[in-house]
Structures are given as C-alpha cells and as structure tokens.
Design a protein around this motif. Structure first.
Motif, PDB file in Angstrom:
ATOM      1  N   ARG A   1      -5.162  -4.543   6.010  1.00  0.00           N
ATOM      2  CA  ARG A   1      -4.873  -5.088   4.680  1.00  0.00           C
ATOM      3  C   ARG A   1      -3.464  -5.677   4.598  1.00  0.00           C
ATOM      4  O   ARG A   1      -3.167  -6.456   3.712  1.00  0.00           O
TER       5      ARG A   1
ATOM      6  N   TYR B   1      -0.139  -4.656   3.855  1.00  0.00           N
ATOM      7  CA  TYR B   1       0.506  -4.453   2.556  1.00  0.00           C
ATOM      8  C   TYR B   1       1.967  -4.890   2.568  1.00  0.00           C
ATOM      9  O   TYR B   1       2.717  -4.603   3.512  1.00  0.00           O
TER      10      TYR B   1
ATOM     11  N   ASP C   1      -4.702  -2.150  -3.938  1.00  0.00           N
ATOM     12  CA  ASP C   1      -5.655  -1.150  -3.463  1.00  0.00           C
ATOM     13  C   ASP C   1      -5.200   0.244  -3.868  1.00  0.00           C
ATOM     14  O   ASP C   1      -4.024   0.470  -4.210  1.00  0.00           O
TER      15      ASP C   1
ATOM     16  N   ILE D   1      -2.114 -10.976  -7.015  1.00  0.00           N
ATOM     17  CA  ILE D   1      -1.933  -9.839  -6.110  1.00  0.00           C
ATOM     18  C   ILE D   1      -3.234  -9.041  -5.989  1.00  0.00           C
ATOM     19  O   ILE D   1      -4.027  -8.978  -6.932  1.00  0.00           O
ATOM     20  N   GLU D   2      -3.461  -8.445  -4.841  1.00  0.00           N
ATOM     21  CA  GLU D   2      -4.545  -7.486  -4.645  1.00  0.00           C
ATOM     22  C   GLU D   2      -3.921  -6.104  -4.549  1.00  0.00           C
ATOM     23  O   GLU D   2      -3.059  -5.872  -3.700  1.00  0.00           O
TER      24      GLU D   2
ATOM     25  N   ARG E   1       1.839 -10.061  -2.080  1.00  0.00           N
ATOM     26  CA  ARG E   1       0.443 -10.483  -2.004  1.00  0.00           C
ATOM     27  C   ARG E   1      -0.523  -9.316  -2.116  1.00  0.00           C
ATOM     28  O   ARG E   1      -1.609  -9.435  -2.665  1.00  0.00           O
ATOM     29  N   ARG E   2      -0.111  -8.183  -1.562  1.00  0.00           N
ATOM     30  CA  ARG E   2      -1.037  -7.053  -1.494  1.00  0.00           C
ATOM     31  C   ARG E   2      -0.234  -5.753  -1.561  1.00  0.00           C
ATOM     32  O   ARG E   2       0.804  -5.616  -0.919  1.00  0.00           O
TER      33      ARG E   2
END
Length: 360
Positions: free
Chosen positions: A89, A91, A40, A37-38, A7-8
């Motif tokens: 967040r 991860y 960073d 997906i995000e 997801r991240r």
C-alpha cells in the motif's frame, strides 16, 4: 507536515469495538484535509465491522487476537502476510492511536514519510527510547476524564498540523442493506410492527450495568403505558444470564433479540429505534453514529471521556466524589453504588424529555 501531498495513510487502533468506532473522525478529517487520499485501518479482526462501509475508509486490515496463541511458524506466516499487504500500500503517513507495540513495529518496518503516536507509558528507559525512535512525532494523552476519546484521537492529527472542524468530526456507522433487511424480518417475527424503544442494559463489563430490579421497573413503566420495548444484548454467557434474570422479573413480555445479532444488525436495530436506553457500552456509541437519541447511565466510567458523541442525549450519573473510579464495583463487589442510586423515575423522566425534544 511534509510539503508533498499525502496519498495514502494507515490508522492503527488495536482495542475494543467502541474504541475503534470512535476513530471514525480521524478518517473523515484526513479525507477533508487531503482530497483524494486513501485512508486504511488496521484493527483487530473482531472489530472490523465498526469501520467497514465507512465513507472515508478505503481498506480495513486486521490482526487476529489469537495470533499470539499460534505456533511460532503459523504466527510468523500471519504477520509476514499482513506486512506484505501493508507494504504494497506504500503509506505516506501512519497514525497510531494506542501505545501497542504492533504499531511501533509496523511503523519501523513500513517506513512512512510521516508517523505519529501517543507518548508512551511504557516502563523503562530502553522501552521509552525505542518507542520514541519508532515515530516522527508524539502527542500527549490527557487522562483523568477530562477530554473525550474522539478528541484524544484527533489530537494525533492536531500534532502534525491537521485541524479537524465541525464538518469532519461526526461518527459514521453503516449497517448495510443486508443487516437492515435482516432486522426488519426479526422485528416482524417478534411482533414489532411500529415504533419501538430499544433497551440495551448490559456491557462487556457488568459492573457498568444498572441493577436488574431497577431496569425491570423502568421497562414495566414503559410497557404499562403502551410503549413497545425491544431488548438487545451481546451473546456472551454473562450478558445472556443477566438478561434472563431481567426478563424473569418483567410484568409483561417484551421483544427480546439478545444474543441474536451481528454488529451490523445491532447498528440497524439501533438506527430504527425511537431512542436507546443503555449504559456505557458499544450500543451507546453506535447510537451516536446513526443519530438515534440516547439515554446513557454512567457509574464507574467517565462520561466526559466516553459519553455519547454529538447526538441528542441525556447522560445520567450521580455526584459521588469517588466516580469515575473504573473499578469492578465498590470494594470489588461487582456492584457500583453510584449506579444503584439512580432511580427508574429519574431515567423515565429523562427519556420522556428527550423524546419530546426530538419529536420521536
């Protein structure tokens, strides 16, 4: 790869500006492999603009290069604040693209389901074991100017079963409307109203730069035949002094925006140019990211590892058996014979071929 969707993710690259820009395909490949997906980024604060506005970067988190110079209390507060932001967040994946200990520490603290980093070059068995235990997977680094840096970054994803393809490996740089507007004004103020060639003759490391006299001869040849030339350079004292010496040797004045531009503005200036002529430096990578044709002169650094990525180009180098050496000039002199050997006539011919090929 775990069965559960990612997801991240967090991609960590704590290096210089060009290195950060060249991580872009990692974000794009992750976005294609895991729709929704995000992704960073964690980078040094001064390099953040290389990834802001990138279409596949969700958030850019930063570390100050000066944090180690802070008192212990201020340093602890800075790191704690960053940790809390990253922890929130949540991860699933961390991709660490260097052997910097910051990445290992944050990976241990954040505890993602999956993590990957390069094999460590740290000295000592204890350091090697600690590095290995910090990540779920390690990938080999292929040195010796045998593989492009973009592909070295993508090896991290290949190691965990994510395969890049031609649609995900392009560089991206988005200057933004503000930067584009500012550049339009600066060019108009400098009397540049039409098409122009951009010369960015310097680098953070000046031993990569072509001799001043040779660059002056090239610019004089361009202006003599009526081409509009614009100069740019970073605002560092060394680069500004180099440009001052260059402009003093020119037969005719040119528009000079050296030391006046932010990274976003420099990207906008490059995007509007017919072509960029420069050396192994950040503007060369920016040109690739905005698809501006580029003529790049290479001396002590390696064009296989650092050359313009997937953009119309001419790379000019000489067949010295000692290059790429990565040294500060021959014998530490600051002057690289492999660059001195490149003639203005050769660069002009390469530029004309590139312009004809691209119709610019």
């Amino acid at each position: 790869m775990p069965d559960a969707p990612i997801r991240r993710a967090l991609v960590i690259k704590l290096r210089h500006h060009g290195d950060v820009l060249l991580t872009g395909p990692v974000f794009s490949t992750l976005a294609a492999a895991h729709p929704g997906i995000e992704v960073d980024a964690l980078v040094y604060h001064d390099t953040r603009d290389m990834l802001t506005l990138h279409p596949h970067v969700a958030q850019v988190h930063t570390i100050g290069r000066n944090w180690r110079e802070l008192g212990w209390l201020a340093q602890a507060r800075a790191y704690l604040g960053l940790y809390r932001t990253l922890k929130a967040r949540d991860y699933d994946l961390i991709v660490h693209l260097t052997d910097h200990w910051h990445g290992a520490r944050f990976t241990r603290l954040l505890k993602p389901r999956l993590s990957v980093a390069p094999q460590s070059r740290k000295n000592g068995k204890r350091a090697q074991k600690l590095w290995q235990r910090s990540f779920g997977a390690l990938y080999p680094l292929v040195g010796g100017n045998r593989r492009h840096t973009v592909d070295l970054h993508l090896d991290a994803l290949r190691r965990i079963g994510i395969r890049p393809d031609e649609t995900t490996t392009a560089l991206h740089f988005v200057p933004g409307e503000d930067a584009e507007h500012t550049i339009a004004g600066k060019l108009a103020q400098a009397g540049v109203n039409g098409r122009y060639l951009l010369i960015h003759p310097t680098s953070r490391w000046l031993f990569k730069a072509w001799p001043v006299a040779r660059m002056a001869a090239l610019i004089d040849a361009l202006t003599e035949r009526g081409d509009t030339v614009v100069l740019s350079a970073a605002p560092s004292p060394n680069e500004m002094a180099w440009v001052a010496e260059l402009t003093s040797q020119l037969a005719r004045p040119v528009a000079n925006l050296s030391g006046q531009l932010s990274l976003k503005e420099l990207g906008a200036l490059i995007a509007g140019a017919r072509a960029l002529v420069g050396v192994d430096s950040v503007p060369m990578h920016l040109a690739a990211a905005v698809q501006t044709p580029v003529v790049a002169l290479f001396g002590p650094s390696g064009e296989i590892e650092w050359g313009p990525w997937r953009v119309p180009q001419r790379v000019i180098a000489t067949p010295y058996t000692c290059r790429p050496c990565g040294q500060n000039g021959c014998g530490g002199s600051g002057i690289s014979d492999c660059l001195v050997a490149i003639t203005p006539e050769r660069v002009l011919m390469a530029l004309d071929e590139l312009l004809a090929e691209t119709g610019r």
